[in-house]
Scaffold this active site. Structure first.
Site, mmCIF file in Angstrom:
data_model
loop_
_atom_site.group_PDB
_atom_site.id
_atom_site.type_symbol
_atom_site.label_atom_id
_atom_site.label_comp_id
_atom_site.label_asym_id
_atom_site.label_seq_id
_atom_site.Cartn_x
_atom_site.Cartn_y
_atom_site.Cartn_z
ATOM 1 C CG ASP A 337 39.218 36.307 22.819
ATOM 2 O OD1 ASP A 337 38.853 37.065 23.664
ATOM 3 O OD2 ASP A 337 39.742 35.169 23.239
ATOM 4 C CD GLU A 374 39.578 41.057 23.842
ATOM 5 O OE1 GLU A 374 39.014 41.142 24.968
ATOM 6 O OE2 GLU A 374 40.082 39.956 23.260
#
Length: 610
Positions: A337, A374
């Site tokens: 993330d 990401e």
């Protein structure tokens, strides 16, 4: 004169490595060129390697040269220069140019770092665990069971399928009961659909339903199940030949994490200035003011300048990254993330160093594990081989597809592209990345962070079908967001995280279509690893080829209202005669003298195999 044809497949049809030398192959229209040279910069200086004709393929000349890999850098850059009697042409990773291109568009080969070969062979399926399936009703979070720290919000238990609340209200603290048992109960369904890898949104202990605020990196959230249950799930997945990738949120933690401890239950960084965890985070001097991710005070940012943070996250044998890659869990990869944001201090200082360190940590446990980052925007700098294997390909896939089919950009502002613009975007984005990393990009139409694509299209079924054929046939690895296969609706986060309506599966008009498209993808090495060659483009229509060895797949679409008859120069693929078959309808069509005449209905797709 008309721009002549030049093509270099970056697959094994065009690049073969033997020790520290690449044999490079180029295809060109016969007799068009006086000479062809291969340009490279082994020591940051130009060298031109003459290429030799070694054969023909149909009406194509085959040129070859041996290229020594650069010794002073991991990535070898090269382009082609072709001379006629009066002109020069250059071939870079975008296509033919009239002048020497800038280095960012040169072909690239990383001698040391390659993504796992299995990635491009997969069809991924992203699951938001809390909304996929309830397998153990006893685990559901009750109303008032959780009090969200520093917020006057308590958990809310809702019935499966009820509407989802807003983030400003109860959106993050609504619980419907999805869990690991639910995922396990649907493995037959997922395999029947054709899925081969599961990507799970965070499953570690957290008091929100999305779990992007980790409380404990070493425990499965008790409302999802247990560590033992997860170990059993991964074993069952592997027994079925499936893989699993987990979501790692390592840029920030929850304020309830014991390292931070906002409630003062231990000796966390917020509780005491003398805490051993104080420098895990960013505090303003001796105050209790700290840095939250994007200013969100429930997500305190980790400081990788701290040796202990580095030890805990990726260095120690028991570190978070290594722990779940090892037995008994043996996960197959991590999706990181906001990986571009982590670093030292409040910014992303030394970010590349830490991303490389994450990679080294992963590969030390499982060299074949998949490192996925990401990035909502361009991720070129992370995708040169030594950092990420692939990225969530928003910039190079989801954004251009949305712009073309929905006329909306990432901010949902109006944008109008025709197929020329669309193709240029695809080629520009991919050209900056080594081929093996292009194949390992994770292509999605939507995710837990975007509006569902069928909703973005206002329910337009024709465009939805076109979008999903592009997803299954373009370069990169396709990933479906749970429920896409039955056209599950959903607006922006959190409405895009609705419960899976299992009662709709049996009568879904879309499920048979997705099963067929996934089956085509999985049966085709050309779609998994083949080169990309545009064969036809106009304002409303695009047809491209994927080719590997003797296998060819043609994929295209017509966005116009009327049928469009197009002439496809399949001679560029070395094909002069031969039959093509549609794997969906089984209809046959034949090429003649290097041309294939096809008619694409208005707002329909074309899919042919040879």
């Amino acid at each position: 004169m008309t721009q002549p044809f030049l093509f270099h497949p970056q697959t094994h049809d065009g690049v073969v490595r033997v020790e520290d030398t690449l044999t490079i192959t180029l295809f060109a229209e016969a007799n068009d060129y006086e000479s062809v040279s291969l340009r490279h910069e082994p020591d940051n200086e130009e060298y031109m390697v003459p290429m030799s004709k070694v054969g023909t393929k149909g009406r194509l000349d085959i040129w070859q040269a041996n290229l020594p890999l650069s010794e002073d850098k991991d990535v070898t850059y090269y382009v082609f220069k072709a001379l006629t009697q009066t002109e020069q042409y250059w071939l870079d990773a975008r296509g033919v140019q009239k002048r020497m291109p800038g280095r960012e568009y040169h072909f690239k080969y990383n001698r040391r770092h390659q993504p796992p070969s299995w990635v491009s062979e997969q069809v991924f399926y992203q699951i938001f665990p809390e909304r996929f399936c309830n397998g153990d009703p006893d685990l559901v979070v009750g109303t008032g069971e959780y009090q969200y720290p520093s917020r006057n919000r308590q958990s809310v238990k809702k019935q499966w399928g009820d509407s989802v609340g807003d983030h400003g209200d109860t959106g993050a603290v609504e619980f419907f009961g999805g869990d690991l048992a639910g995922i396990e109960s649907k493995l037959d369904y997922l395999q029947d659909l054709g899925i081969t890898t599961l990507y799970l949104n965070p499953i570690f202990t957290s008091y929100s339903n999305h779990k992007y605020d980790t409380v404990d990196y070493y425990s499965i959230d008790p409302k999802f199940g247990t560590n033992e249950q997860f170990a059993q799930l991964t074993e069952k997945l592997h027994q079925r030949g499936l893989k699993v990738v987990l979501d790692a949120v390592l840029n920030h933690t929850s304020i309830s994490h014991s390292w931070f401890d906002i409630l003062g239950n231990g000796n966390g960084a917020y509780t005491s200035q003398e805490s051993p965890y104080r420098d895990y985070y960013f505090f303003e001097g001796n105050t209790d003011k700290y840095v939250g991710w994007k200013g969100i005070d429930t997500l305190p940012v980790l400081n990788f300048h701290s040796q202990e943070v580095r030890n805990q996250i990726y260095l120690d044998d028991s570190s978070v990254i290594k722990h779940w890659l090892k037995p008994p869990y043996n996960i197959d990869g991590w999706r990181f993330d906001v990986i571009h944001m982590l670093g030292e201090g409040e910014g992303a200082t030394n970010n590349a160093h830490y991303v490389k360190a994450f990679r080294d940590s992963m590969k030390s446990v499982n060299p074949d594990s998949y490192m996925l980052g990401e990035h909502f925007f361009e991720a070129t700098q992370w995708l040169q081989g030594d950092q990420e294997d692939g990225a969530m390909n928003y910039y190079g896939f989801a954004h251009p597809v949305r712009a073309l089919l929905a006329s909306k950009d990432i901010q949902f502002d109006p944008i109008n592209l025709d197929c020329h613009d669309f193709l240029e975007w695809l080629q520009e984005a991919s050209a900056k990345v080594p081929w093996s990393n292009q194949l390992s990009q994770l292509n999605q139409l939507d995710s837990h962070d975007t509006e569902r694509f069928i909703t973005t299209l206002s329910g337009d079924k024709a465009k939805f079908a076109i979008a999903n054929q592009i997803l299954m046939s373009y370069v990169g690895t396709p990933c479906l967001y749970y429920g896409a296969e039955i056209a599950l609706e959903g607006s922006h986060d959190p409405d895009n995280r609705r419960c899976f309506p299992w009662e709709q599966v049996e009568h879904s008009e879309w499920l048979p279509y997705f099963k067929k498209m996934i089956a085509v993808r999985r049966s085709s090495k050309a779609l998994q690893k083949g080169s990309f060659m545009p064969l036809y483009v106009d304002e409303a229509c695009l047809v491209f080829a994927r080719q590997l060895d003797s296998e060819v797949v043609l994929s295209g679409f017509n966005l116009g209202k009327q049928s469009n008859q197009v002439e496809l120069p399949v001679w560029k693929l070395g094909i002069e005669q031969g039959a093509f078959r549609c794997p969906i309808t089984e209809k046959m069509i034949s090429a003649n003298k290097g041309m294939l005449t096809v008619s694409i209905e208005g707002e329909h797709s074309l899919l042919l195999t040879h």
